[in-house]
Design an enzyme around this catalytic site. Structure first.
Site, PDB file in Angstrom:
ATOM      1  N   GLY A  79     -20.515 -27.027  15.200  1.00 22.74           N
ATOM      2  CA  GLY A  79     -21.279 -27.993  16.456  1.00 22.74           C
ATOM      3  C   GLY A  79     -21.070 -27.505  17.415  1.00 22.74           C
ATOM      4  O   GLY A  79     -21.025 -26.204  17.645  1.00 22.74           O
ATOM      5  N   GLY A 129     -36.468   6.541  15.979  1.00 23.38           N
ATOM      6  CA  GLY A 129     -35.708   5.955  15.434  1.00 23.38           C
ATOM      7  C   GLY A 129     -35.743   5.533  13.959  1.00 23.38           C
ATOM      8  O   GLY A 129     -35.994   6.258  13.363  1.00 23.38           O
ATOM      9  N   SER A 130     -36.565   5.037  13.370  1.00 24.44           N
ATOM     10  CA  SER A 130     -36.588   4.347  11.906  1.00 24.44           C
ATOM     11  C   SER A 130     -37.496   5.625  11.650  1.00 24.44           C
ATOM     12  O   SER A 130     -37.139   6.220  10.356  1.00 24.44           O
ATOM     13  CB  SER A 130     -37.872   3.326  11.902  1.00 24.44           C
ATOM     14  OG  SER A 130     -37.110   1.847  12.591  1.00 24.44           O
ATOM     15  N   THR A 173     -30.587   9.589  16.019  1.00 25.54           N
ATOM     16  CA  THR A 173     -31.385   8.503  16.581  1.00 25.54           C
ATOM     17  C   THR A 173     -32.175   9.283  18.148  1.00 25.54           C
ATOM     18  O   THR A 173     -30.434   9.875  18.738  1.00 25.54           O
ATOM     19  CB  THR A 173     -30.788   7.580  17.016  1.00 25.54           C
ATOM     20  OG1 THR A 173     -30.408   7.120  15.314  1.00 25.54           O
ATOM     21  CG2 THR A 173     -31.504   6.934  17.568  1.00 25.54           C
ATOM     22  N   GLU A 174     -32.988   8.905  18.094  1.00 24.56           N
ATOM     23  CA  GLU A 174     -33.336   9.765  19.482  1.00 24.56           C
ATOM     24  C   GLU A 174     -33.775   8.068  20.356  1.00 24.56           C
ATOM     25  O   GLU A 174     -34.292   7.951  19.863  1.00 24.56           O
ATOM     26  CB  GLU A 174     -34.065  11.494  19.537  1.00 24.56           C
ATOM     27  CG  GLU A 174     -33.485  12.344  18.571  1.00 24.56           C
ATOM     28  CD  GLU A 174     -34.394  13.359  18.577  1.00 24.56           C
ATOM     29  OE1 GLU A 174     -35.352  13.387  19.120  1.00 24.56           O
ATOM     30  OE2 GLU A 174     -33.925  14.565  18.648  1.00 24.56           O
ATOM     31  N   GLU A 188     -28.238   2.103  10.761  1.00 24.17           N
ATOM     32  CA  GLU A 188     -28.231   2.829   9.496  1.00 24.17           C
ATOM     33  C   GLU A 188     -29.837   1.924   9.053  1.00 24.17           C
ATOM     34  O   GLU A 188     -29.398   1.890   7.557  1.00 24.17           O
ATOM     35  CB  GLU A 188     -26.963   2.298   9.093  1.00 24.17           C
ATOM     36  CG  GLU A 188     -25.940   3.280  10.056  1.00 24.17           C
ATOM     37  CD  GLU A 188     -24.628   3.302   8.750  1.00 24.17           C
ATOM     38  OE1 GLU A 188     -24.863   3.474   7.397  1.00 24.17           O
ATOM     39  OE2 GLU A 188     -24.037   3.367   9.675  1.00 24.17           O
TER      40      GLU A 188
HETATM   41  C1  LIG Z   1     -24.735  -0.284  17.679  1.00 21.36           C
HETATM   42  C2  LIG Z   1     -25.591   0.873  17.865  1.00 21.36           C
HETATM   43  C3  LIG Z   1     -24.965   1.826  17.028  1.00 21.36           C
HETATM   44  C4  LIG Z   1     -26.020   2.794  16.803  1.00 21.36           C
HETATM   45  N1  LIG Z   1     -24.934   4.342  16.182  1.00 21.36           N
HETATM   46  C5  LIG Z   1     -26.085   5.116  16.041  1.00 21.36           C
HETATM   47  C6  LIG Z   1     -25.141   6.533  15.704  1.00 21.36           C
HETATM   48  O1  LIG Z   1     -24.290   6.584  14.903  1.00 21.36           O
HETATM   49  N2  LIG Z   1     -26.126   7.386  15.157  1.00 21.36           N
HETATM   50  C7  LIG Z   1     -27.346   7.203  15.041  1.00 21.36           C
HETATM   51  O2  LIG Z   1     -27.829   8.186  14.908  1.00 21.36           O
HETATM   52  N3  LIG Z   1     -28.197   6.595  15.183  1.00 21.36           N
HETATM   53  C8  LIG Z   1     -27.147   5.385  15.728  1.00 21.36           C
HETATM   54  N4  LIG Z   1     -27.735   3.928  15.982  1.00 21.36           N
HETATM   55  C9  LIG Z   1     -29.409   3.942  15.903  1.00 21.36           C
HETATM   56  C10 LIG Z   1     -30.368   2.817  15.330  1.00 21.36           C
HETATM   57  O3  LIG Z   1     -29.466   3.509  13.498  1.00 21.36           O
HETATM   58  C11 LIG Z   1     -31.352   2.583  14.828  1.00 21.36           C
HETATM   59  O4  LIG Z   1     -31.855   1.565  17.101  1.00 21.36           O
HETATM   60  C12 LIG Z   1     -32.062   1.654  13.830  1.00 21.36           C
HETATM   61  O5  LIG Z   1     -32.713   3.298  12.884  1.00 21.36           O
HETATM   62  C13 LIG Z   1     -33.243   1.829  14.610  1.00 21.36           C
HETATM   63  O6  LIG Z   1     -34.660   2.435  15.315  1.00 21.36           O
HETATM   64  P1  LIG Z   1     -35.048   1.869  16.966  1.00 21.36           P
HETATM   65  O7  LIG Z   1     -33.707   1.600  18.174  1.00 21.36           O
HETATM   66  O8  LIG Z   1     -35.638   3.421  17.476  1.00 21.36           O
HETATM   67  O9  LIG Z   1     -35.534   0.771  16.387  1.00 21.36           O
HETATM   68  P2  LIG Z   1     -37.837   1.361  16.315  1.00 21.36           P
HETATM   69  O10 LIG Z   1     -37.700   1.974  14.956  1.00 21.36           O
HETATM   70  O11 LIG Z   1     -38.424   1.493  17.474  1.00 21.36           O
HETATM   71  O12 LIG Z   1     -38.136  -0.496  15.194  1.00 21.36           O
HETATM   72  C14 LIG Z   1     -38.743  -1.243  16.293  1.00 21.36           C
HETATM   73  C15 LIG Z   1     -38.862  -2.448  14.991  1.00 21.36           C
HETATM   74  O13 LIG Z   1     -40.066  -1.603  14.036  1.00 21.36           O
HETATM   75  C16 LIG Z   1     -39.470  -1.759  13.277  1.00 21.36           C
HETATM   76  N5  LIG Z   1     -40.914  -0.443  12.282  1.00 21.36           N
HETATM   77  C17 LIG Z   1     -39.827   0.598  12.255  1.00 21.36           C
HETATM   78  N6  LIG Z   1     -40.745   1.403  11.838  1.00 21.36           N
HETATM   79  C18 LIG Z   1     -41.508   0.312  10.855  1.00 21.36           C
HETATM   80  C19 LIG Z   1     -42.657   0.571   9.793  1.00 21.36           C
HETATM   81  N7  LIG Z   1     -42.617   1.796   9.434  1.00 21.36           N
HETATM   82  N8  LIG Z   1     -42.944  -0.654   8.721  1.00 21.36           N
HETATM   83  C20 LIG Z   1     -42.213  -1.779   9.705  1.00 21.36           C
HETATM   84  N9  LIG Z   1     -41.373  -2.203  10.630  1.00 21.36           N
HETATM   85  C21 LIG Z   1     -40.921  -1.570  11.054  1.00 21.36           C
HETATM   86  C22 LIG Z   1     -38.173  -2.365  12.400  1.00 21.36           C
HETATM   87  O14 LIG Z   1     -37.761  -2.097  11.604  1.00 21.36           O
HETATM   88  C23 LIG Z   1     -37.456  -2.647  13.994  1.00 21.36           C
HETATM   89  O15 LIG Z   1     -38.127  -4.045  13.804  1.00 21.36           O
HETATM   90  C24 LIG Z   1     -26.876   2.879  16.616  1.00 21.36           C
HETATM   91  C25 LIG Z   1     -27.731   1.473  17.021  1.00 21.36           C
HETATM   92  C26 LIG Z   1     -27.179   0.781  17.082  1.00 21.36           C
HETATM   93  C27 LIG Z   1     -27.957  -0.327  18.124  1.00 21.36           C
END
Ligand SMILES: Cc1cc2nc3c(=O)[nH]c(=O)nc-3n(C[C@H](O)[C@H](O)[C@H](O)COP(=O)(O)OP(=O)(O)OC[C@H]3O[C@@H](n4cnc5c(N)ncnc54)[C@H](O)[C@@H]3O)c2cc1C
Length: 384
Positions: free
Chosen positions: A340, A130-131, A125-126, A364
């Site tokens: 409660g 993210g997704s 992740t960056e 994940e």
């Molecule tokens: C506590 C914690 C530990 C983590 N540990 C790691 C780690 O060890 N290594 C690592 O690499 N990452 C890690 N992560 C990152 C994590 O995997 C990402 O936060 C996650 O994949 C979501 O990416 P984002 O936060 O950028 O959300 P975004 O991708 O910005 O998503 C925001 C919202 O938009 C929705 N969305 C995005 N794209 C779509 C689409 N195409 N269709 C429908 N809805 C969509 C998502 O479901 C979400 O509801 C961690 C995150 C947390 C919070």
């Protein structure tokens, strides 16, 4: 890869006892100090918990996926912060290496990961990826017999504790999507790697996530995972498929614990002259939770068995991750309701668990990403 039934039974009994005698009594300390005590981490090393998924030839326990799921379920009957200490080494941090590493790379890291001498993290992740992980921007540019890494990774679990990072970076900046991404095994102590202080989070106190920043970090060409460019994203996706079964067991383990807390409270708390558990509306909440737990453990067991048989399980793993983590959210919510007003108070553990399980639906792959994986696979089966 699997442990024989008798030895596995002993490992499982040991973990059950460890959870009851060591971890549950230390939950409040973890919550208050926002850290897992070092003596508990040392016990985890001695029990072999860091090496659950590492092949026996490299000093691990070499569990099958089904066995790993059973152990993780047991472990997660205690606060999820304990599992997080080993989670990245057992799962996403090491499995790229186990699946696709060269013999030399495995020999360099796996024995030390198996004993817990070092642990590992998974850096995908960056800030802007993210997704849509395939859009990642961190670069690894070849320079003689080295690669030079630049970029920022976000929310990286256990980076502060890690002795090895599996880093996904773009070796071919001209290729925008997945095929330009490679994976590297990086020693975080080298020059040019900076790990930020731990993030403040909603729950799972004691777990550590941080930014990992690469500024002209030079790694030898031998750090390229599997020795092949362009495979990093595909390896990450395989690792995440497997990781989703692991996380499903995290969700079912903590769900079982939360139900136990709710059931005990329902049996003890009296209103209108009776234990509240005798009221059918409270029983309905308990019953819904119990049925969801049974469904979640059954489907995870089924998918893990298929994974061990070598079947393609992307869609099933996404089904398990989506169902069990969403169910854990509902189960925690009902447990608060059954308590409660006490359910809102920090003195009772369900308040903490309610916050802790919220994360499971986010990392994940969010629930929406699991839905996309399931939907795409369903369509593929009819469209070919
Ligand atoms: C506590 C914690 C530990 C983590 N540990 C790691 C780690 O060890 N290594 C690592 O690499 N990452 C890690 N992560 C990152 C994590 O995997 C990402 O936060 C996650 O994949 C979501 O990416 P984002 O936060 O950028 O959300 P975004 O991708 O910005 O998503 C925001 C919202 O938009 C929705 N969305 C995005 N794209 C779509 C689409 N195409 N269709 C429908 N809805 C969509 C998502 O479901 C979400 O509801 C961690 C995150 C947390 C919070």
């Amino acid at each position: 890869m699997a442990l024989d039934n008798e030895t596995f039974g002993q490992v499982k009994d040991t973990v059950t006892r460890f959870v009851r005698e060591r971890l549950i009594p230390a939950e409040d300390t973890v919550e208050q100090t926002n850290d897992v005590p070092e003596d508990i981490i040392q016990d985890m090393r001695e029990l072999g918990l860091f090496g659950l998924s590492i092949p026996e030839e490299y000093g691990g326990l070499g569990l099958s996926m089904l066995q790993e799921c059973e152990i993780i379920h047991e472990l997660c009957k205690a606060s999820l912060s304990f599992r997080s200490v080993i989670g990245t080494t057992v799962g996403i941090g090491s499995q790229g290496l186990v699946m696709t590493g060269t013999k030399e790379q495995k020999e360099q890291y796996l024995p030390r990961l198996a004993t817990g001498e070092i642990s590992s993290s998974f850096c995908l992740t960056e800030p802007d990826a993210g997704s849509d992980a395939a859009s990642l921007r961190t670069t690894a540019i070849k320079d003689g017999d080295h690669y030079v890494l630049n970029g920022t990774k976000r929310y990286i679990t256990n980076a502060l504790r890690a002795g090895m990072l599996t880093v996904m970076a773009r070796t071919d900046p001209n290729k925008k999507g997945a095929s330009g991404v490679s994976a590297f095994l990086v020693d975080p102590s080298i020059e040019g790697v900076h790990i930020s202080k731990a993030d403040e989070k909603m729950g799972q106190r004691g777990t550590k996530t941080s930014d990992v920043i690469f500024e002209n970090a030079r790694v030898p060409a031998s750090a390229l995972l599997g020795g092949e460019e362009g495979q990093g994203f595909y390896t990450a996706m395989k690792v995440l498929d497997r990781g989703r079964l692991h996380l499903s067991s995290v969700a079912t383990g903590i769900s079982e614990r939360i139900i136990e807390e709710a059931l005990n409270y329902a049996a003890e708390r009296k209103q209108f002259g009776s234990p509240i558990g005798e009221f059918q509306l409270v029983q309905a909440m308990l019953a819904d939770s119990q049925a969801e737990l049974y469904a979640g453990t059954s489907m995870t067991r089924d998918a893990a068995t298929k994974f061990d048989a070598g079947d393609e399980i992307s869609m099933l793993a996404a089904c398990c991750k989506m169902f069990t983590t969403e169910a854990a959210g509902r189960i925690a919510d009902r447990a608060v309701q059954i308590h409660g007003g006490a359910g809102y108070m920090s003195e009772y553990k369900v308040e903490r668990f309610y916050r802790d399980v919220r994360l499971l639906r986010l990392y994940e792959g969010t629930t929406q990403i699991q839905q996309l994986v399931i939907g795409k696979n369903m369509l593929k089966s009819v469209q070919g």
